[in-house]
Scaffold this motif. Sequence first.
Motif, PDB file in Angstrom:
ATOM      1  N   TRP A  30       0.790  -1.237   0.000  1.00  0.00           N
ATOM      2  CA  TRP A  30       0.000   0.000   0.000  1.00  0.00           C
ATOM      3  C   TRP A  30       0.821   1.286   0.000  1.00  0.00           C
ATOM      4  CZ3 TRP A  30      -2.815  -3.218   4.100  1.00  0.00           C
ATOM      5  CH2 TRP A  30      -3.774  -4.036   3.486  1.00  0.00           C
ATOM      6  N   HIS A  31       2.117   1.209  -0.371  1.00  0.00           N
ATOM      7  CA  HIS A  31       2.887   2.468  -0.307  1.00  0.00           C
ATOM      8  C   HIS A  31       2.512   3.438  -1.431  1.00  0.00           C
ATOM      9  CE1 HIS A  31       5.573   0.045  -2.938  1.00  0.00           C
ATOM     10  NE2 HIS A  31       5.989   1.193  -3.434  1.00  0.00           N
ATOM     11  N   HIS A  32       1.710   2.983  -2.413  1.00  0.00           N
ATOM     12  CA  HIS A  32       1.234   3.911  -3.447  1.00  0.00           C
ATOM     13  C   HIS A  32      -0.242   4.252  -3.292  1.00  0.00           C
ATOM     14  CE1 HIS A  32       4.907   4.235  -5.749  1.00  0.00           C
ATOM     15  NE2 HIS A  32       5.057   2.920  -5.683  1.00  0.00           N
ATOM     16  N   GLU A  33      -0.834   3.866  -2.168  1.00  0.00           N
ATOM     17  CA  GLU A  33      -2.227   4.267  -1.905  1.00  0.00           C
ATOM     18  C   GLU A  33      -2.240   5.721  -1.452  1.00  0.00           C
ATOM     19  OE1 GLU A  33      -4.738   2.533  -2.623  1.00  0.00           O
ATOM     20  OE2 GLU A  33      -3.967   0.486  -2.812  1.00  0.00           O
ATOM     21  N   LYS A  34      -3.367   6.384  -1.717  1.00  0.00           N
ATOM     22  CA  LYS A  34      -3.473   7.780  -1.309  1.00  0.00           C
ATOM     23  C   LYS A  34      -4.722   7.994  -0.478  1.00  0.00           C
ATOM     24  CE  LYS A  34      -0.929   9.204  -5.362  1.00  0.00           C
ATOM     25  NZ  LYS A  34      -1.132   9.457  -6.795  1.00  0.00           N
ATOM     26  N   GLN A  35      -4.602   8.927   0.452  1.00  0.00           N
ATOM     27  CA  GLN A  35      -5.679   9.245   1.385  1.00  0.00           C
ATOM     28  C   GLN A  35      -7.015   9.513   0.669  1.00  0.00           C
ATOM     29  OE1 GLN A  35      -5.161   9.054   4.520  1.00  0.00           O
ATOM     30  NE2 GLN A  35      -6.536  10.420   5.622  1.00  0.00           N
ATOM     31  N   ASP A  36      -6.944  10.137  -0.527  1.00  0.00           N
ATOM     32  CA  ASP A  36      -8.179  10.512  -1.229  1.00  0.00           C
ATOM     33  C   ASP A  36      -8.692   9.398  -2.148  1.00  0.00           C
ATOM     34  OD1 ASP A  36      -6.323  10.530  -3.210  1.00  0.00           O
ATOM     35  OD2 ASP A  36      -6.495  12.670  -3.697  1.00  0.00           O
ATOM     36  N   GLY A  37      -8.092   8.207  -2.079  1.00  0.00           N
ATOM     37  CA  GLY A  37      -8.602   7.072  -2.840  1.00  0.00           C
ATOM     38  C   GLY A  37      -8.135   7.016  -4.283  1.00  0.00           C
ATOM     39  N   THR A  38      -7.137   7.835  -4.646  1.00  0.00           N
ATOM     40  CA  THR A  38      -6.689   7.857  -6.040  1.00  0.00           C
ATOM     41  C   THR A  38      -5.420   7.033  -6.263  1.00  0.00           C
ATOM     42  OG1 THR A  38      -5.351   9.839  -5.690  1.00  0.00           O
ATOM     43  CG2 THR A  38      -7.640  10.175  -6.378  1.00  0.00           C
ATOM     44  N   GLY A  39      -5.022   6.276  -5.236  1.00  0.00           N
ATOM     45  CA  GLY A  39      -3.773   5.524  -5.377  1.00  0.00           C
ATOM     46  C   GLY A  39      -3.993   4.145  -5.964  1.00  0.00           C
ATOM     47  N   TYR A  40      -2.957   3.284  -5.892  1.00  0.00           N
ATOM     48  CA  TYR A  40      -3.078   1.907  -6.359  1.00  0.00           C
ATOM     49  C   TYR A  40      -2.323   0.997  -5.410  1.00  0.00           C
ATOM     50  CZ  TYR A  40       1.657   2.669  -8.301  1.00  0.00           C
ATOM     51  OH  TYR A  40       2.993   2.937  -8.470  1.00  0.00           O
ATOM     52  N   PRO A  41      -2.527  -0.314  -5.421  1.00  0.00           N
ATOM     53  CA  PRO A  41      -3.384  -1.107  -6.321  1.00  0.00           C
ATOM     54  C   PRO A  41      -4.827  -1.267  -5.803  1.00  0.00           C
ATOM     55  CG  PRO A  41      -2.060  -2.565  -4.963  1.00  0.00           C
ATOM     56  CD  PRO A  41      -1.693  -1.169  -4.556  1.00  0.00           C
ATOM     57  N   ASP A  42      -5.117  -0.942  -4.557  1.00  0.00           N
ATOM     58  CA  ASP A  42      -6.431  -1.285  -4.005  1.00  0.00           C
ATOM     59  C   ASP A  42      -7.358  -0.082  -3.825  1.00  0.00           C
ATOM     60  OD1 ASP A  42      -5.869  -4.104  -3.712  1.00  0.00           O
ATOM     61  OD2 ASP A  42      -4.540  -3.566  -2.059  1.00  0.00           O
ATOM     62  N   ARG A  43      -6.894   1.097  -4.213  1.00  0.00           N
ATOM     63  CA  ARG A  43      -7.683   2.333  -4.070  1.00  0.00           C
ATOM     64  C   ARG A  43      -8.240   2.494  -2.660  1.00  0.00           C
ATOM     65  NH1 ARG A  43      -9.463   5.405  -7.956  1.00  0.00           N
ATOM     66  NH2 ARG A  43      -8.464   5.186  -9.980  1.00  0.00           N
ATOM     67  N   LEU A  44      -7.382   2.226  -1.676  1.00  0.00           N
ATOM     68  CA  LEU A  44      -7.807   2.427  -0.282  1.00  0.00           C
ATOM     69  C   LEU A  44      -8.013   3.914  -0.037  1.00  0.00           C
ATOM     70  CD1 LEU A  44      -5.399   0.086   1.757  1.00  0.00           C
ATOM     71  CD2 LEU A  44      -7.601  -0.464   0.721  1.00  0.00           C
ATOM     72  N   ARG A  45      -8.780   4.215   1.014  1.00  0.00           N
ATOM     73  CA  ARG A  45      -9.058   5.604   1.383  1.00  0.00           C
ATOM     74  C   ARG A  45      -8.755   5.816   2.847  1.00  0.00           C
ATOM     75  NH1 ARG A  45     -12.188   9.087  -1.016  1.00  0.00           N
ATOM     76  NH2 ARG A  45     -12.856   8.590  -3.117  1.00  0.00           N
ATOM     77  N   GLY A  46      -8.433   7.053   3.181  1.00  0.00           N
ATOM     78  CA  GLY A  46      -8.347   7.488   4.576  1.00  0.00           C
ATOM     79  C   GLY A  46      -7.553   6.551   5.460  1.00  0.00           C
TER      80      GLY A  46
END
Length: 499
Positions: free
Chosen positions: A417-433
């Motif tokens: 998850w090091h490329h996930e972003k708080q606003d849900g625009t990251g990858y690979p799982d589009r995690l939020r917050g």
Amino acid sequence: MQGYQSAIVEAERHNKWAVQAEALRRLAVLHHHRNEREAAHAAAHRSFEVASAAGDDVLGGEALNVVGGFELESGDLLAAAMAFQRALALGGSSPELSARLEQNLGIVANVRGDLDAALEHYQRSLQAYQAARNEPGCAIAFHNLGMISADRSRWDDADHYFEQSLAIARATGDLRLQGLCFLNHAEVHVAKQRFEQAMSGAESALAMFDQLGTLLDKADAYRVIGTVYRETGRPALAEARLKAAIELSSRTGSVLSEAEASRELALLYQVMGRNQEALVLLNTAYRLFHRIDARVELGDVSGRRARLEETYLALVRDWGQSIESSDSYTFGHCERVAEYAVQVAAMLGLDDHERTTIRVGAYLHDVGKIRVPHEILNKPGRLTPEEFDVIKMHPIWGIELLAAIEFPWDIRPIIRWHHEKQDGTGYPDRLRGDEIPVAAQIIGIVDVYDALTTTRSYRPAMTHEQALAEMRQCRPWWRAEVYDAFVRAIGTRTIAAAA
Ligand SMILES: [Fe+2]
Ligand SMILES: [Fe+2]
């Protein structure tokens, strides 16, 4: 035991207090061997009382030495040291007794990791054995001094001490001590890269232990022989010997020997580029080291534990760097990400374990890039959307690569998850917050900072200030506390842009 018990009764009746104290002490030792803790202590204390009442300080000291030995074995180092010191104050006039007491105090200091104090005690022990003209005692003292000197990388001293010990052990026909001298001296030869001497020493030791049938000693000999094979570029032989060492030490139940042999085999796998297997073994060694009972092993366990952790970090760092070398633009990336990330973690008040997790995770965060084709990873110019989709697979591939490895630190969330972003625009799982673990966010933010401040094929490096300005535009990517900690830890420093 019956013999000693009758002796005690008879001696008391005839007022032979020296015989009574002596018999009580020996009875205590027998109780101890039978795991009768209370009876052992009671007999030792009575021995001390009888000797004290008669005013015989040396016999009183002997009784206290036995008490200290019991405490040492039960792991109460402080009580042991106190008993030995009291014994020394009382019976120090006897060179025989003070030699053994100094030796025991040296062991206590060694277990506590105080190598300087251990060295002093062993030296005083040697002097006392010499004054008592006790040759076997001198041989043991020389051997202990050799071990301590080797632990402190004083190689010349170690050479000298092991030679002295060996000469006496030969003269007195002590085969096991000869073997130990050969083996432990061989480790010094390895450290000094005198591989021929190391091999012949370890082989001699092995032959002696074979004769004696001491399996654990044999395991240690196999470990040293395997290490020499590894260092001299014979990996197949090294692997066979190190596996034998692990097998033997696990059969005899010696956790320390098994852990040390596992560490050596891990280093071999690393040399052979078998990084995954190396990590599996290091994890085993790590778990074993944390199970080691320092009081049973009677050695510098904490020093060895620290060395293992160093090996561990070096291995994951090397593995991380092996990805960078195929991608010249990101050379040094993992190391910098690790340094920045640990500073941010410290700013957030994370504890030692979490910081180590973050360091290990930083070294390996991009390990999945091994599977990204060369042309894409090193492409000059911008990537097409299709190519970027391949890059976006690297967190998943990283998880797959490490699937079989059980880390002592949970680095999977960082890798995935090091490329996930708080606003849900990251990858690979589009995690939020807060779905994104804080460790992954920390790596994420310093990863961006390092990317901006290093030269890329499609743009030059930004300055520190430019990068911070750019990141201010992207504030919604990170939760507030992580962003703030980043700004306080990294943002306030003036850093020259990396070339
Ligand atoms: Fe990445
Ligand atoms: Fe990265």
